[in-house]
Design an enzyme around this catalytic site. Sequence first.
Site, PDB file in Angstrom:
ATOM      1  N   ASN A  96       0.801  -1.222   0.000  1.00  0.00           N
ATOM      2  CA  ASN A  96       0.000   0.000   0.000  1.00  0.00           C
ATOM      3  C   ASN A  96       0.836   1.276   0.000  1.00  0.00           C
ATOM      4  O   ASN A  96       0.351   2.321  -0.418  1.00  0.00           O
ATOM      5  CB  ASN A  96      -0.915  -0.012   1.226  1.00  0.00           C
ATOM      6  CG  ASN A  96      -1.508   1.345   1.519  1.00  0.00           C
ATOM      7  OD1 ASN A  96      -2.427   1.781   0.846  1.00  0.00           O
ATOM      8  ND2 ASN A  96      -0.974   2.029   2.524  1.00  0.00           N
ATOM      9  N   TYR A 164       3.197   9.916 -10.459  1.00  0.00           N
ATOM     10  CA  TYR A 164       2.213   9.140  -9.714  1.00  0.00           C
ATOM     11  C   TYR A 164       1.329   8.345 -10.667  1.00  0.00           C
ATOM     12  O   TYR A 164       1.088   7.147 -10.470  1.00  0.00           O
ATOM     13  CB  TYR A 164       1.368  10.089  -8.860  1.00  0.00           C
ATOM     14  CG  TYR A 164       0.381   9.396  -7.950  1.00  0.00           C
ATOM     15  CD1 TYR A 164       0.764   8.963  -6.688  1.00  0.00           C
ATOM     16  CD2 TYR A 164      -0.941   9.206  -8.348  1.00  0.00           C
ATOM     17  CE1 TYR A 164      -0.142   8.344  -5.834  1.00  0.00           C
ATOM     18  CE2 TYR A 164      -1.855   8.583  -7.509  1.00  0.00           C
ATOM     19  CZ  TYR A 164      -1.449   8.154  -6.257  1.00  0.00           C
ATOM     20  OH  TYR A 164      -2.352   7.528  -5.431  1.00  0.00           O
ATOM     21  N   LYS A 168       1.119   4.260 -10.997  1.00  0.00           N
ATOM     22  CA  LYS A 168      -0.126   3.541 -10.719  1.00  0.00           C
ATOM     23  C   LYS A 168      -0.614   2.768 -11.948  1.00  0.00           C
ATOM     24  O   LYS A 168      -1.222   1.695 -11.810  1.00  0.00           O
ATOM     25  CB  LYS A 168      -1.202   4.510 -10.224  1.00  0.00           C
ATOM     26  CG  LYS A 168      -0.894   5.115  -8.864  1.00  0.00           C
ATOM     27  CD  LYS A 168      -0.726   4.057  -7.776  1.00  0.00           C
ATOM     28  CE  LYS A 168      -0.537   4.669  -6.404  1.00  0.00           C
ATOM     29  NZ  LYS A 168      -0.395   3.652  -5.340  1.00  0.00           N
ATOM     30  N   THR A 199      -7.020  11.467   2.272  1.00  0.00           N
ATOM     31  CA  THR A 199      -5.808  11.080   2.990  1.00  0.00           C
ATOM     32  C   THR A 199      -4.826  12.249   2.964  1.00  0.00           C
ATOM     33  O   THR A 199      -5.098  13.304   2.379  1.00  0.00           O
ATOM     34  CB  THR A 199      -5.140   9.852   2.352  1.00  0.00           C
ATOM     35  OG1 THR A 199      -4.552  10.231   1.093  1.00  0.00           O
ATOM     36  CG2 THR A 199      -6.146   8.727   2.131  1.00  0.00           C
TER      37      THR A 199
END
Length: 264
Positions: A96, A164, A168, A199
């Site tokens: 994660n 990013y 991903k 988050t």
Amino acid sequence: MSDVLSSFRLDDKVAVVTGAGTGIGRACAVAYAEAGANVACLDVDAKLAAEAAAAVTEVGRKGLAVEADVADEDGLEAAFRRIDDELGAVDIAFANAGIGGAGGDLEEWTTADWGEVIGVNLTGVFLTMRAAARRMSQRGYGKIIVTGSLYSVAGDRFFEAYGYVAAKGGVLSLVRTAAIHLGPKGIRVNAILPGYIRTQIGGGHLRSDEPDAVELQQRIAADVPLGYLGEPEDLKGLAVFLASPASDYCTGAGILIDGGWYVA
């Protein structure tokens, strides 16, 4: 024959969660404990790892705090050896850990910006998967879960987070390929693809109460059919499902959990 709810139990399983100190990692580490697992809470921040392990212990399961950087090959291998020694063989690995990294105009990106994000978000996932697979293949069973992203299947129009998004996208391809080759060894590999979850990643724009951040949150939420941004706790059920016997015939999947943003 056992009832269906028992197939979601993780009693006495050993789980490792990377990036367990905050956000999705913390929520899912606790979820695994609530389902009966003992959990190694791995984080680059020792204090946050300890807090996550304490949260696991509060649920009544064994929690182990492990300080490690998932992009550090030797350090990660040492972390898994420690988990073997102190908790036992890993049954569930939740890769994660991730960082938001740089954003902004492509012309201004540096190779250092790129390398930092790819190192944690893609190489770190690969190293975690490899460490887990080495152990699981010896026993012929295991569950590997990876945190991908909505950006595994869609472009980013808000943050210009090139590194990013690339990481991903790579994570989902890695999951699909690993599922093909690890399946005969009894190892299931799946990805959770969160949408816009509140988050602290990427500077915490989705949690901040600063006016500019709130405006951004409202713009994003307007495109979510359910009408609001997700919380880390919204991923707990899916994380437990993918770690449990209930999902034994599921591998190679990338499951969106985004309030409907992608289909809209």
